[in-house]
Design a protein around this motif. Sequence first.
Motif, PDB file in Angstrom:
ATOM      1  N   TYR A  90       1.046  -1.334  -0.012  1.00  0.00           N
ATOM      2  CA  TYR A  90      -0.130   0.064   0.100  1.00  0.00           C
ATOM      3  C   TYR A  90       1.114   1.234   0.009  1.00  0.00           C
ATOM      4  O   TYR A  90       0.639   2.136  -0.885  1.00  0.00           O
ATOM      5  N   GLY A  91       1.969   1.322   0.952  1.00  0.00           N
ATOM      6  CA  GLY A  91       2.847   2.461   1.046  1.00  0.00           C
ATOM      7  C   GLY A  91       3.675   2.884  -0.240  1.00  0.00           C
ATOM      8  O   GLY A  91       3.668   3.890  -0.614  1.00  0.00           O
ATOM      9  N   TRP A  92       3.952   1.737  -1.145  1.00  0.00           N
ATOM     10  CA  TRP A  92       5.030   2.075  -2.270  1.00  0.00           C
ATOM     11  C   TRP A  92       3.915   2.202  -3.360  1.00  0.00           C
ATOM     12  O   TRP A  92       4.477   3.101  -4.325  1.00  0.00           O
ATOM     13  N   PHE A  93       2.714   1.444  -3.506  1.00  0.00           N
ATOM     14  CA  PHE A  93       2.060   1.589  -4.857  1.00  0.00           C
ATOM     15  C   PHE A  93       0.820   2.526  -4.803  1.00  0.00           C
ATOM     16  O   PHE A  93       0.452   3.249  -5.776  1.00  0.00           O
ATOM     17  N   LEU A  94       0.063   2.574  -3.793  1.00  0.00           N
ATOM     18  CA  LEU A  94      -1.060   3.069  -3.679  1.00  0.00           C
ATOM     19  C   LEU A  94      -1.092   4.561  -2.815  1.00  0.00           C
ATOM     20  O   LEU A  94      -1.761   5.372  -3.371  1.00  0.00           O
ATOM     21  N   LEU A  97      -0.141   7.747  -4.829  1.00  0.00           N
ATOM     22  CA  LEU A  97      -1.339   8.315  -5.748  1.00  0.00           C
ATOM     23  C   LEU A  97      -2.196   9.430  -4.958  1.00  0.00           C
ATOM     24  O   LEU A  97      -2.710  10.206  -5.733  1.00  0.00           O
ATOM     25  N   LEU A  98      -1.920   9.485  -3.601  1.00  0.00           N
ATOM     26  CA  LEU A  98      -2.925  10.632  -3.006  1.00  0.00           C
ATOM     27  C   LEU A  98      -1.905  11.427  -2.422  1.00  0.00           C
ATOM     28  O   LEU A  98      -2.302  12.401  -1.579  1.00  0.00           O
ATOM     29  N   ASP A  99      -0.414  11.561  -2.671  1.00  0.00           N
ATOM     30  CA  ASP A  99       0.530  12.184  -2.158  1.00  0.00           C
ATOM     31  C   ASP A  99       0.157  13.897  -2.052  1.00  0.00           C
ATOM     32  O   ASP A  99       0.288  14.614  -1.181  1.00  0.00           O
ATOM     33  N   ARG A 100      -0.591  14.476  -3.405  1.00  0.00           N
ATOM     34  CA  ARG A 100      -0.785  15.872  -3.264  1.00  0.00           C
ATOM     35  C   ARG A 100      -2.297  16.096  -2.869  1.00  0.00           C
ATOM     36  O   ARG A 100      -2.816  17.018  -3.033  1.00  0.00           O
ATOM     37  N   LEU A 108      -8.546   8.702   4.403  1.00  0.00           N
ATOM     38  CA  LEU A 108     -10.028   7.820   3.524  1.00  0.00           C
ATOM     39  C   LEU A 108      -9.285   6.628   2.784  1.00  0.00           C
ATOM     40  O   LEU A 108     -10.058   5.512   2.653  1.00  0.00           O
ATOM     41  N   GLY A 109      -8.144   7.016   2.022  1.00  0.00           N
ATOM     42  CA  GLY A 109      -7.510   5.890   1.227  1.00  0.00           C
ATOM     43  C   GLY A 109      -7.296   4.564   2.083  1.00  0.00           C
ATOM     44  O   GLY A 109      -7.625   3.549   1.607  1.00  0.00           O
ATOM     45  N   THR A 110      -6.912   4.967   3.494  1.00  0.00           N
ATOM     46  CA  THR A 110      -6.670   3.572   4.182  1.00  0.00           C
ATOM     47  C   THR A 110      -7.978   3.005   4.743  1.00  0.00           C
ATOM     48  O   THR A 110      -8.092   1.619   5.167  1.00  0.00           O
ATOM     49  N   GLU A 199       9.593   6.990   2.910  1.00  0.00           N
ATOM     50  CA  GLU A 199       8.110   6.523   3.161  1.00  0.00           C
ATOM     51  C   GLU A 199       8.029   5.250   3.172  1.00  0.00           C
ATOM     52  O   GLU A 199       7.031   4.682   4.010  1.00  0.00           O
ATOM     53  N   ALA A 200       8.357   4.579   2.266  1.00  0.00           N
ATOM     54  CA  ALA A 200       8.131   3.205   2.196  1.00  0.00           C
ATOM     55  C   ALA A 200       8.530   2.405   3.510  1.00  0.00           C
ATOM     56  O   ALA A 200       8.104   1.476   3.920  1.00  0.00           O
ATOM     57  N   MET A 201      10.001   2.745   3.980  1.00  0.00           N
ATOM     58  CA  MET A 201      10.398   2.381   5.136  1.00  0.00           C
ATOM     59  C   MET A 201       9.445   2.457   6.392  1.00  0.00           C
ATOM     60  O   MET A 201       9.385   1.697   7.077  1.00  0.00           O
TER      61      MET A 201
END
Length: 308
Positions: A90-94, A97-100, A108-110, A199-201
Amino acid sequence: MPGTSILLPFIIQGLAFGAMYAVTGTSIVVLYRTTGVVNLAFGAIGSMGVHIVWSLMGGSLILPEPRASGFAILLYPALVAVCALIFLIYGWFLAPLLDRRDALAKSLGTVALALFLMGIMKERWDTSKPRSMHFPNSTFRVGGTVVTTTQVLALLFALAVVIVVGIYLKRTETGTAMRAIANNRETSGLLGVPVRRVEAMAWFGAGILCGCVFLLLPSLFKSMDQATLTWFVIPALAGAIVGQLRSLWITFGASLLIGVVESVLTPFHGNLQFLATYRRLTPVVISVVAILWISRRRTVVLAGREMS
């Protein structure tokens, strides 16, 4: 009103649950400070890991007990691995997409992830029947009260997590990068900080903590069900809110308080039966009181500055 001798077992149990809230709250705080995401899928991911490991141990969640074997014991690390992997994916791929987007959209993505996992669990497994899965456990007595090694381990683990994470954030290069991203993500990227990797870490580390929490939880609960494990995140989130999603030690203390208050309200009966009935509102009440107190304190400080 129950006496001290009656309340002591509930206090001990409350400290154990509060410790698990504290570890979860620590994960929420670190992830939020690094990525801006309030992870509401913590419980759902942990529940998914438990269901997968249960299937590997017993072949089906419909079985009343998993098979007791050396192979089953070896599958416990699989729970940590599953949780860490889901977090990392989730942290690497999804999540990028909501960074901005704003913090609400990120969070809400989680929620969407939690609902997705809950749907899989409901479709794949019979989640209506109570089950149990226990970490190796033993007991001893303190003041006439039975204490389990899991309860002690939970408290020591929570304390160790807060200390280690605090030192990691202050003394290591990656921890410094996490704090820099928390302060200003764009500037950190311009200065050469590998934002996405850091962030992935953070997601991966949160997943490891999730797996460890859900290794201990089944031994603290009498039985497991999908909803109980999924919404376990709510009291932990309340502790993180009291810590203003910033302070690990305040989150730790608030989480222990929530766990103890929830637990000691359980044996009340008679005219005070309503306390036991509504004890699940403890996280809400404590977090609301904390928010009001913090708001009042800020108002007083601002008023003092204006007067000066």
